[in-house]
Design an enzyme around this catalytic site. Structure first.
Site, PDB file in Angstrom:
ATOM      1  N   ARG A 156     -28.792  20.955  35.081  1.00 52.80           N
ATOM      2  CA  ARG A 156     -29.132  19.892  34.118  1.00 52.80           C
ATOM      3  C   ARG A 156     -30.349  19.171  34.677  1.00 52.80           C
ATOM      4  NH1 ARG A 156     -25.353  15.515  31.073  1.00 52.80           N
ATOM      5  NH2 ARG A 156     -25.064  17.411  29.854  1.00 52.80           N
ATOM      6  N   HIS A 179     -29.902  21.915  24.544  1.00 47.71           N
ATOM      7  CA  HIS A 179     -28.536  21.752  25.077  1.00 47.71           C
ATOM      8  C   HIS A 179     -27.680  22.900  24.528  1.00 47.71           C
ATOM      9  CE1 HIS A 179     -25.272  19.996  27.057  1.00 47.71           C
ATOM     10  NE2 HIS A 179     -25.102  18.881  26.396  1.00 47.71           N
ATOM     11  N   GLN A 183     -23.725  23.013  24.546  1.00 53.32           N
ATOM     12  CA  GLN A 183     -23.084  22.095  23.603  1.00 53.32           C
ATOM     13  C   GLN A 183     -23.016  22.713  22.207  1.00 53.32           C
ATOM     14  OE1 GLN A 183     -21.872  18.730  24.317  1.00 53.32           O
ATOM     15  NE2 GLN A 183     -20.847  19.283  22.410  1.00 53.32           N
ATOM     16  N   ASP A 193     -26.296  12.085  17.380  1.00 57.16           N
ATOM     17  CA  ASP A 193     -26.361  11.963  18.846  1.00 57.16           C
ATOM     18  C   ASP A 193     -26.928  10.579  19.147  1.00 57.16           C
ATOM     19  OD1 ASP A 193     -26.485  12.563  21.566  1.00 57.16           O
ATOM     20  OD2 ASP A 193     -28.193  13.928  21.409  1.00 57.16           O
ATOM     21  N   CYS A 200     -21.859  15.061  20.290  1.00 59.24           N
ATOM     22  CA  CYS A 200     -21.692  15.716  21.601  1.00 59.24           C
ATOM     23  C   CYS A 200     -21.105  14.768  22.641  1.00 59.24           C
ATOM     24  CB  CYS A 200     -23.033  16.286  22.070  1.00 59.24           C
ATOM     25  SG  CYS A 200     -24.317  15.060  22.344  1.00 59.24           S
ATOM     26  N   ARG A 224     -16.072  22.641  25.120  1.00 59.58           N
ATOM     27  CA  ARG A 224     -17.131  22.945  26.077  1.00 59.58           C
ATOM     28  C   ARG A 224     -16.582  23.895  27.139  1.00 59.58           C
ATOM     29  NH1 ARG A 224     -21.426  19.507  27.049  1.00 59.58           N
ATOM     30  NH2 ARG A 224     -21.999  21.108  28.565  1.00 59.58           N
TER      31      ARG A 224
HETATM   32  N1  NVA Z   1     -29.386  13.959  23.690  1.00 61.19           N
HETATM   33  C1  NVA Z   1     -28.532  13.440  24.741  1.00 61.19           C
HETATM   34  C2  NVA Z   1     -27.333  14.330  24.922  1.00 61.19           C
HETATM   35  C3  NVA Z   1     -26.376  13.866  25.982  1.00 61.19           C
HETATM   36  C4  NVA Z   1     -25.244  14.840  26.188  1.00 61.19           C
HETATM   37  C5  NVA Z   1     -29.333  13.335  26.034  1.00 61.19           C
HETATM   38  O1  NVA Z   1     -30.148  14.220  26.304  1.00 61.19           O
HETATM   39  O2  NVA Z   1     -29.142  12.350  26.760  1.00 61.19           O
HETATM   40  N1   CP Z   2     -22.114  16.233  25.857  1.00 62.31           N
HETATM   41  C1   CP Z   2     -22.445  16.255  27.152  1.00 62.31           C
HETATM   42  O1   CP Z   2     -23.220  17.097  27.614  1.00 62.31           O
HETATM   43  O2   CP Z   2     -21.827  15.301  27.893  1.00 62.31           O
HETATM   44  P1   CP Z   2     -22.155  14.905  29.396  1.00 62.31           P
HETATM   45  O3   CP Z   2     -23.505  14.247  29.406  1.00 62.31           O
HETATM   46  O4   CP Z   2     -21.046  13.942  29.774  1.00 62.31           O
HETATM   47  O5   CP Z   2     -22.147  16.135  30.252  1.00 62.31           O
END
Ligand code: NVA
Ligand code: CP
Length: 317
Positions: free
Chosen positions: A106, A133, A136, A232, A272, A300
């Protein structure tokens, strides 16, 4: 391990047929999990999980999932490894991938994960970047099929995504980009409504044409006739400096009960997570009868177990 190495850096890295296989395999693995049936297909395999941004679901789902498959994980963050002290990504990839069988990352830019993958001896999974993502969306599609796309034998049938309408209300972000890739690959349509200045960039989203999405300036119209309404956070990780500006721009992009009424009567709601009730979604929607966010979060783990098996073993079973 399948030869050559396969990565999952974006949704379109796998073919529609491979996604179909993974989605159906996820159902098999979920059923075994619910029966407490041991399934150690990845015994003695190790996965490195590298987090340069915060996480709850991604960490727990990958870590628990890998243990359930008989493997183990090594958890690294920028703060407690040399990654935060400017060791080149190429060097990190060469070293880490000599010691583990799989890597989940990540991070911020997609370019970082691509560079890592280029220098990795093992498959690399995108656990979220600024651009995508994919894990997800895999879980979201699995969740949709569980609720609205089962075949006569009660198995998720990915072909039933074809022709469905997914309404995206909010930021043209990593989630929106990935929905567009999935729509192009699996044959459904995305109704996209973002505030001005936060549109999806088709080039960044990496899709070939506009055939699988329609743009709406009014989020209510985007929800009309939708099978699934999803949103989101207004401000994704890494964009915190824009928070105040975004709160103003996104004020009309809150999914509320009125928007849900525009969708099909049996439409589902997904997010998500983490969610901000009163910002991108009303509490009555996310905590209401059409919401499947808890299944979505749990899935997930099941979807990623199938993905990890696929990347390490190919189409087993
Ligand atoms: N769009 C959000 C998703 C978090 C799971 C982010 O990138 O922070
Ligand atoms: N939806 C998701 O990726 O959650 P986290 O940021 O908690 O991993």
């Amino acid at each position: 391990m399948p030869n050559p190495i396969r990565h999952f850096l974006q949704f379109s890295d796998l073919t529609a047929a491979e996604h179909h296989w993974i989605l159906q395999r996820a159902a098999v693995l979920k059923a075994k999990f619910k029966r407490y049936e041991k399934h150690h297909s990845l015994a003695d395999r190790t996965m490195a999980m590298i987090f340069e941004k915060a996480s709850t679901r991604t960490r727990v789902s990958f870590e628990a999932g890998m243990y359930q498959l008989g493997g183990s994980v090594v958890h690294l963050t920028t703060g407690d490894s040399q990654l935060g002290r400017a060791e080149p990504i190429e060097d990190s990839a060469k070293v880490i991938s000599r010691m583990v069988d799989l890597v989940m990352i990540r991070t911020f830019g997609q370019d970082k994960i691509e560079t890592f993958a280029e220098h990795s001896r093992v498959p690399v999974i995108n656990g979220l970047t600024n651009e995508f993502h994919p894990c997800q969306i895999l879980a979201d599609i699995f969740t949709f099929l569980e609720h609205r796309g089962l075949d006569a034998q009660g198995r998720p049938d990915p072909a039933l995504m074809r022709g469905k309408v997914v309404a995206w209300v909010g930021d043209g972000n990593n989630m929106a980009n990935t929905w567009l890739q999935a729509a192009e690959l699996l044959g459904f349509t995305v109704h996209l409504s973002t505030p001005s200045g936060y549109e999806v960039d088709q080039t960044v989203a990496g899709i070939r044409s506009r055939d699988s999405y329609k743009v709406f300036t009014d989020p209510m119209q985007a929800c009309r006739g939708a099978d699934l309404v999803t949103t989101d956070v207004w401000t994704s990780m890494g964009f915190e400096a824009e928070n105040e500006e975004r709160r103003k721009a996104f004020a009309d992009w809150r999914v509320d009960t009125e928007m849900m009424r525009m969708a099909k009567p049996d439409a589902l709601f997904m997010h998500c997570l983490p969610a901000h009730r009163g910002e991108e979604v009303e509490a009555d929607v996310i905590d209401g009868p059409q919401s499947v966010v808890w299944d979505e979060a749990e899935n997930r783990m099941h979807a990623q177990k199938a993905l990890m098996e696929f990347l390490l073993l190919g189409m087993v079973a």
